[in-house]
Design a protein around this motif. Sequence first.
Motif, PDB file in Angstrom:
ATOM      1  N   GLY A  44      -6.589  11.263   4.377  1.00  0.00           N
ATOM      2  CA  GLY A  44      -6.635  11.817   5.808  1.00  0.00           C
ATOM      3  C   GLY A  44      -5.610  11.469   6.574  1.00  0.00           C
ATOM      4  N   ILE A  45      -4.582  11.375   5.930  1.00  0.00           N
ATOM      5  CA  ILE A  45      -3.458  10.214   6.958  1.00  0.00           C
ATOM      6  C   ILE A  45      -2.402  11.684   7.408  1.00  0.00           C
ATOM      7  N   ALA A  46      -2.070  11.692   5.975  1.00  0.00           N
ATOM      8  CA  ALA A  46      -1.238  13.406   6.561  1.00  0.00           C
ATOM      9  C   ALA A  46      -0.924  14.161   7.550  1.00  0.00           C
ATOM     10  N   LYS A  47      -2.683  14.242   7.998  1.00  0.00           N
ATOM     11  CA  LYS A  47      -3.259  15.606   9.085  1.00  0.00           C
ATOM     12  C   LYS A  47      -2.078  14.668  10.236  1.00  0.00           C
ATOM     13  N   ALA A  48      -2.059  13.537  10.171  1.00  0.00           N
ATOM     14  CA  ALA A  48      -0.913  13.486  11.420  1.00  0.00           C
ATOM     15  C   ALA A  48       0.165  13.767  11.585  1.00  0.00           C
ATOM     16  N   ALA A  49       0.583  14.650  10.732  1.00  0.00           N
ATOM     17  CA  ALA A  49       1.808  15.287  10.839  1.00  0.00           C
ATOM     18  C   ALA A  49       1.168  16.369  10.957  1.00  0.00           C
ATOM     19  N   LYS A  50       0.902  17.370  10.651  1.00  0.00           N
ATOM     20  CA  LYS A  50       0.420  18.273  11.541  1.00  0.00           C
ATOM     21  C   LYS A  50       0.168  18.204  13.190  1.00  0.00           C
ATOM     22  N   LYS A  51      -0.067  17.285  13.758  1.00  0.00           N
ATOM     23  CA  LYS A  51       0.201  17.677  14.780  1.00  0.00           C
ATOM     24  C   LYS A  51       2.146  16.998  15.674  1.00  0.00           C
ATOM     25  N   ALA A  52       2.278  16.881  14.909  1.00  0.00           N
ATOM     26  CA  ALA A  52       3.663  16.066  15.180  1.00  0.00           C
ATOM     27  C   ALA A  52       4.265  16.735  16.204  1.00  0.00           C
ATOM     28  N   GLU A  53       4.428  18.424  16.290  1.00  0.00           N
ATOM     29  CA  GLU A  53       4.834  19.006  17.056  1.00  0.00           C
ATOM     30  C   GLU A  53       3.722  19.399  18.125  1.00  0.00           C
ATOM     31  N   ARG A  54       2.941  18.618  18.524  1.00  0.00           N
ATOM     32  CA  ARG A  54       2.277  19.252  19.480  1.00  0.00           C
ATOM     33  C   ARG A  54       2.839  18.653  20.928  1.00  0.00           C
ATOM     34  N   GLU A  55       2.641  18.766  22.194  1.00  0.00           N
ATOM     35  CA  GLU A  55       2.714  18.649  23.406  1.00  0.00           C
ATOM     36  C   GLU A  55       2.722  17.085  23.224  1.00  0.00           C
ATOM     37  N   THR A  56       3.179  16.130  24.486  1.00  0.00           N
ATOM     38  CA  THR A  56       2.729  15.735  24.881  1.00  0.00           C
ATOM     39  C   THR A  56       2.613  14.303  25.971  1.00  0.00           C
ATOM     40  N   SER A  57       1.863  14.735  26.951  1.00  0.00           N
ATOM     41  CA  SER A  57       2.259  14.804  28.570  1.00  0.00           C
ATOM     42  C   SER A  57       1.602  14.334  28.841  1.00  0.00           C
ATOM     43  N   GLU A  58       0.309  13.317  28.385  1.00  0.00           N
ATOM     44  CA  GLU A  58       0.029  12.203  28.892  1.00  0.00           C
ATOM     45  C   GLU A  58      -0.113  11.487  28.062  1.00  0.00           C
ATOM     46  N   GLY A  59      -0.729  10.331  28.645  1.00  0.00           N
ATOM     47  CA  GLY A  59      -0.433   8.580  28.298  1.00  0.00           C
ATOM     48  C   GLY A  59      -1.213   7.408  28.816  1.00  0.00           C
ATOM     49  N   ARG A  60       0.526   6.693  28.279  1.00  0.00           N
ATOM     50  CA  ARG A  60      -0.052   5.058  29.196  1.00  0.00           C
ATOM     51  C   ARG A  60       1.050   4.153  29.179  1.00  0.00           C
ATOM     52  N   ILE A 124       3.974  -1.450  13.025  1.00  0.00           N
ATOM     53  CA  ILE A 124       3.800  -1.043  14.590  1.00  0.00           C
ATOM     54  C   ILE A 124       3.210   0.944  14.312  1.00  0.00           C
ATOM     55  N   ASP A 125       4.729   1.283  13.111  1.00  0.00           N
ATOM     56  CA  ASP A 125       4.509   2.994  13.254  1.00  0.00           C
ATOM     57  C   ASP A 125       3.264   3.167  12.134  1.00  0.00           C
ATOM     58  N   GLU A 126       2.642   2.864  11.349  1.00  0.00           N
ATOM     59  CA  GLU A 126       1.706   2.679  10.623  1.00  0.00           C
ATOM     60  C   GLU A 126       0.491   2.643  11.208  1.00  0.00           C
ATOM     61  N   GLN A 127       0.441   1.758  12.331  1.00  0.00           N
ATOM     62  CA  GLN A 127      -0.804   1.671  13.378  1.00  0.00           C
ATOM     63  C   GLN A 127      -1.012   2.856  14.098  1.00  0.00           C
ATOM     64  N   ILE A 128       0.218   3.103  14.758  1.00  0.00           N
ATOM     65  CA  ILE A 128       0.195   4.708  15.838  1.00  0.00           C
ATOM     66  C   ILE A 128      -0.221   5.747  14.587  1.00  0.00           C
ATOM     67  N   LYS A 129       0.131   5.690  13.482  1.00  0.00           N
ATOM     68  CA  LYS A 129      -0.266   7.099  12.709  1.00  0.00           C
ATOM     69  C   LYS A 129      -1.878   6.644  12.461  1.00  0.00           C
ATOM     70  N   GLU A 130      -2.229   5.871  12.265  1.00  0.00           N
ATOM     71  CA  GLU A 130      -3.575   5.511  11.778  1.00  0.00           C
ATOM     72  C   GLU A 130      -5.022   5.841  13.343  1.00  0.00           C
ATOM     73  N   LEU A 131      -4.340   5.788  14.417  1.00  0.00           N
ATOM     74  CA  LEU A 131      -4.899   5.699  14.867  1.00  0.00           C
ATOM     75  C   LEU A 131      -4.400   7.844  15.338  1.00  0.00           C
ATOM     76  N   ILE A 132      -3.488   7.884  14.940  1.00  0.00           N
ATOM     77  CA  ILE A 132      -3.228   9.758  15.358  1.00  0.00           C
ATOM     78  C   ILE A 132      -4.516   9.608  14.291  1.00  0.00           C
ATOM     79  N   GLY A 133      -5.103   9.698  13.069  1.00  0.00           N
ATOM     80  CA  GLY A 133      -5.694  10.396  12.064  1.00  0.00           C
ATOM     81  C   GLY A 133      -6.784  10.317  12.301  1.00  0.00           C
TER      82      GLY A 133
END
Length: 287
Positions: A44-60, A124-133
């Motif tokens: 379930g880790i690679a699924k983050a890549a499928k979302k990598a092109e989505r627009e990220t217009s929200e955030g914090r 940090i990169d891995e933690q971001i990817k984990e939360l994406i998944g």
Amino acid sequence: MENLSELIKTLRERTGAGILECRKALTETNGDLEKAIDLLRQKGIAKAAKKAERETSEGRIGTATSSDRKRVSFVKLSCETDFVAKNELFADLVNNIAKVVLDANTDDINKILTLPYPGGKGSIDEQIKELIGKIGENMQLQEVAIIDAKKGIIDVYTHLGNKLAVMVEIHSDKQDVEELTKLAHELAMQIAIDNPDYICREDVPADIVDREREVIKASPELASKPDAVKDKIVDGKLGAFFGTCCLLELPYMRDGNLKINDVVSETSKKLGAKVDVICFKRASIGK
């Protein structure tokens, strides 16, 4: 196994997984790239890549301030929806990244992504990817800034669910931290509301002032006025212009009869020493 670093790089590009995850997958599959991709997908880790092109217009926006109020970090982590931006896990992530950035004293995003995440949870990169998944939305570390006080103290104000953050540095020869912090916080709130471009009219570039003056002079209402009257009207309208773009000339949010400069002067009198606004920074999601 061919060059491991190149395989890791390729696997990361194709899956969006973290460095350690890619290394483990390649080790378990004896360097077979396609099998490593399948393994990451199964986890379930690679699924983050499928979302990598989505627009990220929200955030914090996350911030962290040093105990002596001499340094502050700004971190802008984007996501796809306001719902996720308000998620507690997302908020914890951006706040922890801000703390790491402050301690590491770097604004190099590539370097920051490799830094250890607090609590021994990989990078940090891995933690971001984990939360994406886990959450199912794309997230990107978009902007990082470290601000060092030139000679004063810093205060930070956040608003709109941390979609907006303002930093203000002020200085006085009398270092009354409590009073200066209180003033800086008021100024930060004012900046959040009015979004000025400059501290004072002397900071406004001459070409901008000249352009504004020419626009005012060309106004039809001035065409029939005597030159002496025209000059007074132009000066008055320029004053109004400065009152929209210069922090010290803005009407105070708590009392429209006062300008911000009056508020600063009041603190100066209380301290018995001059107070100067050194700089400010305003950051917002989507800007």
